[in-house]
Write a protein that holds these residues in place. Structure first.
Motif, mmCIF file in Angstrom:
data_model
loop_
_atom_site.group_PDB
_atom_site.id
_atom_site.type_symbol
_atom_site.label_atom_id
_atom_site.label_comp_id
_atom_site.label_asym_id
_atom_site.label_seq_id
_atom_site.Cartn_x
_atom_site.Cartn_y
_atom_site.Cartn_z
ATOM 1 N N GLN A 63 1.751 8.836 6.141
ATOM 2 C CA GLN A 63 0.759 7.838 5.740
ATOM 3 C C GLN A 63 1.282 6.974 4.600
ATOM 4 O O GLN A 63 1.102 5.750 4.598
ATOM 5 N N GLU A 64 1.934 7.616 3.646
ATOM 6 C CA GLU A 64 2.519 6.845 2.535
ATOM 7 C C GLU A 64 3.619 5.921 3.035
ATOM 8 O O GLU A 64 3.750 4.774 2.575
ATOM 9 N N LEU A 65 4.390 6.406 3.986
ATOM 10 C CA LEU A 65 5.486 5.601 4.522
ATOM 11 C C LEU A 65 4.951 4.401 5.297
ATOM 12 O O LEU A 65 5.413 3.267 5.107
ATOM 13 N N PHE A 66 3.969 4.628 6.163
ATOM 14 C CA PHE A 66 3.449 3.551 6.997
ATOM 15 C C PHE A 66 2.613 2.550 6.210
ATOM 16 O O PHE A 66 2.404 1.427 6.668
ATOM 17 N N SER A 67 2.125 2.945 5.043
ATOM 18 C CA SER A 67 1.376 2.007 4.206
ATOM 19 C C SER A 67 2.278 1.180 3.290
ATOM 20 O O SER A 67 1.793 0.290 2.588
ATOM 21 N N ASP A 68 3.576 1.455 3.325
ATOM 22 C CA ASP A 68 4.549 0.717 2.506
ATOM 23 C C ASP A 68 5.029 -0.504 3.288
ATOM 24 O O ASP A 68 5.624 -0.370 4.355
ATOM 25 N N SER A 69 4.763 -1.690 2.762
ATOM 26 C CA SER A 69 5.159 -2.916 3.461
ATOM 27 C C SER A 69 6.680 -3.037 3.574
ATOM 28 O O SER A 69 7.185 -3.629 4.536
ATOM 29 N N GLN A 70 7.416 -2.491 2.616
ATOM 30 C CA GLN A 70 8.871 -2.567 2.680
ATOM 31 C C GLN A 70 9.408 -1.804 3.885
ATOM 32 O O GLN A 70 10.397 -2.213 4.502
#
Length: 312
Positions: free
Chosen positions: A78-85
Protein backbone atom coordinates in the motif's frame (compact mmCIF):
# COMPACT_ATOMS: atom_id res chain seq x y z
CA UNK A 1 -11.63 -58.82 -30.62
CA UNK A 2 -11.17 -61.07 -33.62
CA UNK A 3 -13.12 -64.12 -34.90
CA UNK A 4 -11.24 -67.39 -35.48
CA UNK A 5 -13.18 -70.47 -36.50
CA UNK A 6 -16.49 -69.00 -35.35
CA UNK A 7 -15.10 -68.26 -31.90
CA UNK A 8 -14.26 -64.83 -30.66
CA UNK A 9 -10.80 -64.45 -29.26
CA UNK A 10 -9.29 -61.42 -27.62
CA UNK A 11 -6.09 -60.06 -29.10
CA UNK A 12 -3.13 -60.66 -26.82
CA UNK A 13 -2.03 -57.57 -24.91
CA UNK A 14 1.63 -56.73 -24.63
CA UNK A 15 2.99 -57.65 -21.24
CA UNK A 16 3.71 -54.70 -18.99
CA UNK A 17 2.32 -52.14 -21.45
CA UNK A 18 0.80 -49.74 -18.91
CA UNK A 19 3.73 -50.06 -16.57
CA UNK A 20 6.19 -49.34 -19.37
CA UNK A 21 4.20 -46.26 -20.32
CA UNK A 22 4.22 -45.04 -16.74
CA UNK A 23 7.95 -45.59 -16.48
CA UNK A 24 8.43 -43.82 -19.80
CA UNK A 25 6.41 -40.82 -18.61
CA UNK A 26 8.52 -40.60 -15.45
CA UNK A 27 11.85 -40.93 -17.21
CA UNK A 28 12.14 -37.25 -18.34
CA UNK A 29 11.45 -36.07 -14.79
CA UNK A 30 14.12 -38.37 -13.44
CA UNK A 31 16.65 -36.85 -15.82
CA UNK A 32 15.51 -33.35 -14.89
CA UNK A 33 15.51 -34.01 -11.14
CA UNK A 34 19.11 -32.87 -10.44
CA UNK A 35 18.58 -29.61 -12.34
CA UNK A 36 15.23 -29.05 -10.60
CA UNK A 37 16.84 -29.53 -7.20
CA UNK A 38 19.54 -26.97 -8.02
CA UNK A 39 16.98 -24.51 -9.40
CA UNK A 40 14.84 -25.02 -6.33
CA UNK A 41 17.72 -24.04 -4.08
CA UNK A 42 18.84 -21.11 -6.22
CA UNK A 43 15.43 -19.69 -7.17
CA UNK A 44 12.53 -20.98 -5.09
CA UNK A 45 13.99 -20.33 -1.66
CA UNK A 46 15.26 -16.79 -2.44
CA UNK A 47 11.87 -15.92 -3.99
CA UNK A 48 10.16 -17.27 -0.88
CA UNK A 49 12.38 -15.13 1.36
CA UNK A 50 11.79 -12.09 -0.87
CA UNK A 51 8.03 -12.48 -0.59
CA UNK A 52 8.22 -13.15 3.15
CA UNK A 53 10.25 -10.02 3.90
CA UNK A 54 7.83 -7.89 1.85
CA UNK A 55 5.06 -8.66 4.39
CA UNK A 56 7.07 -7.52 7.43
CA UNK A 57 8.52 -4.31 8.72
CA UNK A 58 12.17 -4.96 8.08
CA UNK A 59 14.57 -2.04 8.34
CA UNK A 60 18.03 -1.51 9.77
CA UNK A 61 16.55 -1.51 13.27
CA UNK A 62 15.25 -5.05 12.78
CA UNK A 63 18.47 -6.21 11.12
CA UNK A 64 20.57 -4.99 14.06
CA UNK A 65 18.15 -6.49 16.59
CA UNK A 66 17.19 -3.15 18.13
CA UNK A 67 13.49 -3.61 17.34
CA UNK A 68 11.34 -6.70 16.82
CA UNK A 69 10.10 -7.64 13.38
CA UNK A 70 6.39 -6.91 12.99
CA UNK A 71 3.94 -8.29 10.48
CA UNK A 72 2.63 -5.58 8.14
CA UNK A 73 0.53 -7.64 5.74
CA UNK A 74 0.02 -5.65 2.56
CA UNK A 75 1.07 -2.43 4.28
CA UNK A 76 4.36 -2.24 2.36
CA UNK A 77 2.52 -2.70 -0.94
CA UNK A 78 0.00 0.00 0.00
CA UNK A 79 2.83 2.38 0.82
CA UNK A 80 4.55 1.49 -2.43
CA UNK A 81 1.46 1.92 -4.62
CA UNK A 82 0.61 5.24 -2.98
CA UNK A 83 4.05 6.63 -3.89
CA UNK A 84 3.83 8.67 -7.10
CA UNK A 85 7.55 8.14 -7.76
CA UNK A 86 6.97 4.38 -7.99
CA UNK A 87 4.49 4.81 -10.85
CA UNK A 88 6.83 7.22 -12.65
CA UNK A 89 9.69 4.75 -12.34
CA UNK A 90 7.46 1.86 -13.46
CA UNK A 91 6.38 3.76 -16.58
CA UNK A 92 9.98 4.70 -17.39
CA UNK A 93 11.06 1.09 -16.91
CA UNK A 94 8.36 -0.27 -19.24
CA UNK A 95 9.12 2.28 -21.99
CA UNK A 96 12.88 1.83 -21.68
CA UNK A 97 12.67 -1.97 -21.65
CA UNK A 98 10.35 -1.99 -24.67
CA UNK A 99 12.73 0.25 -26.63
CA UNK A 100 15.67 -2.01 -25.70
CA UNK A 101 13.83 -5.19 -26.69
CA UNK A 102 12.69 -3.82 -30.07
CA UNK A 103 16.14 -2.41 -30.84
CA UNK A 104 17.94 -5.59 -29.78
CA UNK A 105 15.68 -7.80 -31.88
CA UNK A 106 15.99 -5.52 -34.91
CA UNK A 107 19.79 -5.36 -34.75
CA UNK A 108 20.21 -9.05 -33.92
CA UNK A 109 17.88 -10.28 -36.68
CA UNK A 110 19.38 -7.92 -39.28
CA UNK A 111 22.91 -9.09 -38.50
CA UNK A 112 21.78 -12.73 -38.50
CA UNK A 113 20.49 -12.29 -42.04
CA UNK A 114 23.71 -10.50 -42.95
CA UNK A 115 25.75 -13.46 -41.71
CA UNK A 116 24.01 -15.66 -44.26
CA UNK A 117 24.97 -13.25 -47.08
CA UNK A 118 28.67 -12.70 -46.47
CA UNK A 119 31.64 -14.95 -47.04
CA UNK A 120 33.42 -17.06 -44.44
CA UNK A 121 36.10 -14.54 -43.36
CA UNK A 122 33.77 -11.54 -42.82
CA UNK A 123 31.32 -13.88 -41.11
CA UNK A 124 34.02 -15.08 -38.72
CA UNK A 125 35.13 -11.51 -37.95
CA UNK A 126 31.57 -10.41 -37.25
CA UNK A 127 30.92 -13.42 -35.05
CA UNK A 128 34.09 -12.86 -33.02
CA UNK A 129 33.31 -9.15 -32.59
CA UNK A 130 29.75 -9.92 -31.48
CA UNK A 131 30.84 -12.63 -29.06
CA UNK A 132 33.45 -10.24 -27.65
CA UNK A 133 30.70 -7.71 -26.92
CA UNK A 134 28.57 -10.45 -25.39
CA UNK A 135 31.39 -11.69 -23.15
CA UNK A 136 32.28 -8.21 -21.87
CA UNK A 137 31.09 -7.69 -18.28
CA UNK A 138 28.31 -5.13 -17.97
CA UNK A 139 30.30 -2.85 -15.68
CA UNK A 140 33.27 -2.87 -18.06
CA UNK A 141 31.12 -2.18 -21.10
CA UNK A 142 29.31 0.64 -19.30
CA UNK A 143 32.60 2.28 -18.34
CA UNK A 144 33.91 2.03 -21.91
CA UNK A 145 30.75 3.61 -23.30
CA UNK A 146 31.02 6.44 -20.79
CA UNK A 147 34.57 7.09 -21.98
CA UNK A 148 33.47 7.05 -25.63
CA UNK A 149 30.75 9.63 -24.95
CA UNK A 150 32.71 11.67 -22.42
CA UNK A 151 32.08 15.42 -22.98
CA UNK A 152 35.76 16.33 -22.54
CA UNK A 153 37.79 13.41 -23.91
CA UNK A 154 35.28 11.20 -25.73
CA UNK A 155 35.84 10.65 -29.47
CA UNK A 156 32.10 10.54 -30.27
CA UNK A 157 31.50 14.22 -29.49
CA UNK A 158 34.55 15.19 -31.55
CA UNK A 159 33.39 13.17 -34.56
CA UNK A 160 29.84 14.53 -34.33
CA UNK A 161 31.03 18.06 -33.57
CA UNK A 162 29.02 18.32 -30.33
CA UNK A 163 31.74 20.01 -28.29
CA UNK A 164 31.33 19.41 -24.55
CA UNK A 165 27.77 18.10 -24.78
CA UNK A 166 26.97 15.84 -21.80
CA UNK A 167 24.94 12.80 -22.76
CA UNK A 168 24.19 11.88 -19.15
CA UNK A 169 22.82 15.30 -18.16
CA UNK A 170 19.50 15.12 -19.99
CA UNK A 171 16.93 12.45 -19.16
CA UNK A 172 16.25 11.31 -22.72
CA UNK A 173 19.88 11.45 -23.85
CA UNK A 174 21.00 9.45 -20.80
CA UNK A 175 18.40 6.77 -21.43
CA UNK A 176 19.43 6.71 -25.10
CA UNK A 177 23.08 6.24 -24.16
CA UNK A 178 22.22 3.37 -21.83
CA UNK A 179 20.01 1.86 -24.54
CA UNK A 180 22.95 1.81 -26.95
CA UNK A 181 25.08 -0.04 -24.43
CA UNK A 182 22.32 -2.52 -23.59
CA UNK A 183 21.73 -3.29 -27.27
CA UNK A 184 25.49 -3.60 -27.86
CA UNK A 185 25.87 -6.28 -25.18
CA UNK A 186 22.54 -8.04 -25.91
CA UNK A 187 22.26 -8.33 -29.69
CA UNK A 188 24.86 -11.18 -30.03
CA UNK A 189 22.51 -13.61 -28.27
CA UNK A 190 19.72 -12.78 -30.72
CA UNK A 191 22.09 -12.79 -33.70
CA UNK A 192 23.63 -16.20 -32.97
CA UNK A 193 20.29 -17.82 -32.08
CA UNK A 194 18.44 -16.50 -35.13
CA UNK A 195 21.41 -17.29 -37.40
CA UNK A 196 21.34 -20.91 -36.23
CA UNK A 197 17.62 -21.02 -36.98
CA UNK A 198 18.10 -19.57 -40.46
CA UNK A 199 20.75 -22.16 -41.26
CA UNK A 200 18.24 -24.87 -40.35
CA UNK A 201 15.71 -23.58 -42.91
CA UNK A 202 15.84 -25.67 -46.13
CA UNK A 203 17.70 -23.77 -48.83
CA UNK A 204 15.10 -24.84 -51.40
CA UNK A 205 12.48 -22.71 -49.66
CA UNK A 206 14.64 -19.58 -49.83
CA UNK A 207 15.62 -20.27 -53.43
CA UNK A 208 11.98 -20.67 -54.42
CA UNK A 209 11.11 -17.34 -52.80
CA UNK A 210 13.99 -15.63 -54.61
CA UNK A 211 12.94 -17.12 -57.95
CA UNK A 212 9.44 -15.80 -57.38
CA UNK A 213 10.92 -12.29 -57.19
CA UNK A 214 10.56 -11.72 -53.45
CA UNK A 215 12.80 -9.04 -51.93
CA UNK A 216 15.01 -9.72 -48.93
CA UNK A 217 12.52 -7.96 -46.64
CA UNK A 218 9.63 -9.98 -48.09
CA UNK A 219 11.56 -13.22 -47.67
CA UNK A 220 12.19 -12.36 -44.04
CA UNK A 221 8.61 -11.26 -43.34
CA UNK A 222 6.76 -14.00 -45.24
CA UNK A 223 9.14 -16.97 -45.12
CA UNK A 224 11.80 -16.77 -42.44
CA UNK A 225 9.90 -15.02 -39.63
CA UNK A 226 6.97 -17.52 -39.60
CA UNK A 227 9.36 -20.47 -39.68
CA UNK A 228 11.54 -18.96 -36.95
CA UNK A 229 8.65 -17.95 -34.71
CA UNK A 230 9.45 -20.45 -31.91
CA UNK A 231 13.03 -19.17 -31.83
CA UNK A 232 11.87 -15.56 -31.90
CA UNK A 233 9.59 -16.33 -28.95
CA UNK A 234 12.55 -17.54 -26.91
CA UNK A 235 14.80 -14.56 -27.71
CA UNK A 236 11.95 -12.09 -27.17
CA UNK A 237 11.03 -13.43 -23.74
CA UNK A 238 14.69 -13.60 -22.77
CA UNK A 239 15.24 -10.02 -23.92
CA UNK A 240 12.18 -8.81 -22.01
CA UNK A 241 13.47 -10.41 -18.81
CA UNK A 242 16.99 -9.04 -19.26
CA UNK A 243 16.00 -5.51 -20.26
CA UNK A 244 13.22 -5.10 -17.72
CA UNK A 245 15.64 -5.76 -14.87
CA UNK A 246 18.59 -3.73 -16.13
CA UNK A 247 20.66 -2.50 -13.20
CA UNK A 248 24.39 -2.24 -13.85
CA UNK A 249 24.21 -0.08 -16.97
CA UNK A 250 21.81 2.43 -15.40
CA UNK A 251 23.66 2.53 -12.09
CA UNK A 252 27.11 3.00 -13.62
CA UNK A 253 26.30 5.25 -16.59
CA UNK A 254 23.89 7.60 -14.78
CA UNK A 255 25.69 7.54 -11.42
CA UNK A 256 22.93 5.77 -9.52
CA UNK A 257 19.85 6.91 -11.41
CA UNK A 258 20.64 10.29 -12.89
CA UNK A 259 20.11 13.83 -11.62
CA UNK A 260 17.29 13.84 -9.01
CA UNK A 261 16.48 10.25 -9.97
CA UNK A 262 15.41 11.14 -13.51
CA UNK A 263 16.84 7.89 -14.94
CA UNK A 264 15.65 5.47 -12.30
CA UNK A 265 14.35 2.04 -13.30
CA UNK A 266 12.70 -0.45 -10.98
CA UNK A 267 15.84 -2.43 -10.19
CA UNK A 268 17.82 0.68 -9.24
CA UNK A 269 14.79 2.06 -7.38
CA UNK A 270 14.56 -1.17 -5.36
CA UNK A 271 18.29 -0.97 -4.60
CA UNK A 272 17.93 2.59 -3.33
CA UNK A 273 14.98 1.69 -1.13
CA UNK A 274 16.56 -1.46 0.26
CA UNK A 275 20.18 -0.43 0.78
CA UNK A 276 20.47 3.35 0.52
CA UNK A 277 17.39 3.92 2.73
CA UNK A 278 17.60 0.60 4.67
CA UNK A 279 13.93 -0.10 3.86
CA UNK A 280 14.46 -3.75 3.04
CA UNK A 281 10.77 -4.60 3.13
CA UNK A 282 9.94 -1.94 0.51
CA UNK A 283 12.81 -3.12 -1.66
CA UNK A 284 11.50 -6.68 -1.40
CA UNK A 285 8.00 -5.50 -2.33
CA UNK A 286 9.40 -3.86 -5.47
CA UNK A 287 11.18 -7.11 -6.30
CA UNK A 288 7.94 -9.07 -5.94
CA UNK A 289 6.12 -6.60 -8.20
CA UNK A 290 8.84 -6.96 -10.84
CA UNK A 291 8.61 -10.75 -10.64
CA UNK A 292 4.83 -10.70 -11.08
CA UNK A 293 5.04 -8.31 -14.04
CA UNK A 294 7.58 -10.50 -15.82
CA UNK A 295 5.54 -13.63 -15.17
CA UNK A 296 2.39 -11.93 -16.47
CA UNK A 297 4.11 -10.69 -19.63
CA UNK A 298 5.60 -14.13 -20.33
CA UNK A 299 2.35 -16.01 -19.73
CA UNK A 300 0.29 -13.61 -21.85
CA UNK A 301 2.79 -13.82 -24.70
CA UNK A 302 2.85 -17.62 -24.60
CA UNK A 303 -0.95 -17.76 -24.41
CA UNK A 304 -1.28 -15.59 -27.51
CA UNK A 305 1.11 -17.84 -29.39
CA UNK A 306 -0.73 -21.00 -28.35
CA UNK A 307 -3.95 -19.46 -29.63
CA UNK A 308 -2.24 -19.03 -32.98
CA UNK A 309 -1.43 -22.76 -33.02
CA UNK A 310 2.29 -22.49 -32.30
CA UNK A 311 4.02 -25.48 -30.70
CA UNK A 312 6.51 -24.37 -28.05
Amino acid sequence: MRVVGGLSRSSPRPLGGSGARRRGSRAPWLYLAPALVVLGGLLVYPIYQLGLISFFQYTQAQVSGGEPTTFEGFGNYQELFSDSQFWQVLLATVVFAAACVVSTLAVGCALAVLLTRVRAVPRLVLMLAALGAWATPAITGSTVWLLLFDPDFGPVNRVLGLGDYSWTYGRVSAFFLVLLEVVWCSFPFVMVTVYAGIRAVPSEVLEAASLDGASQWRIWRSVLAPMLRPILVVVTIQSVIWDFKVFTQIYVMTNGGGIAGQNLVLNVYAYQKAFASSQYSLGSAIGVVMLLILLAVTLVYLRLLRRQGEEL
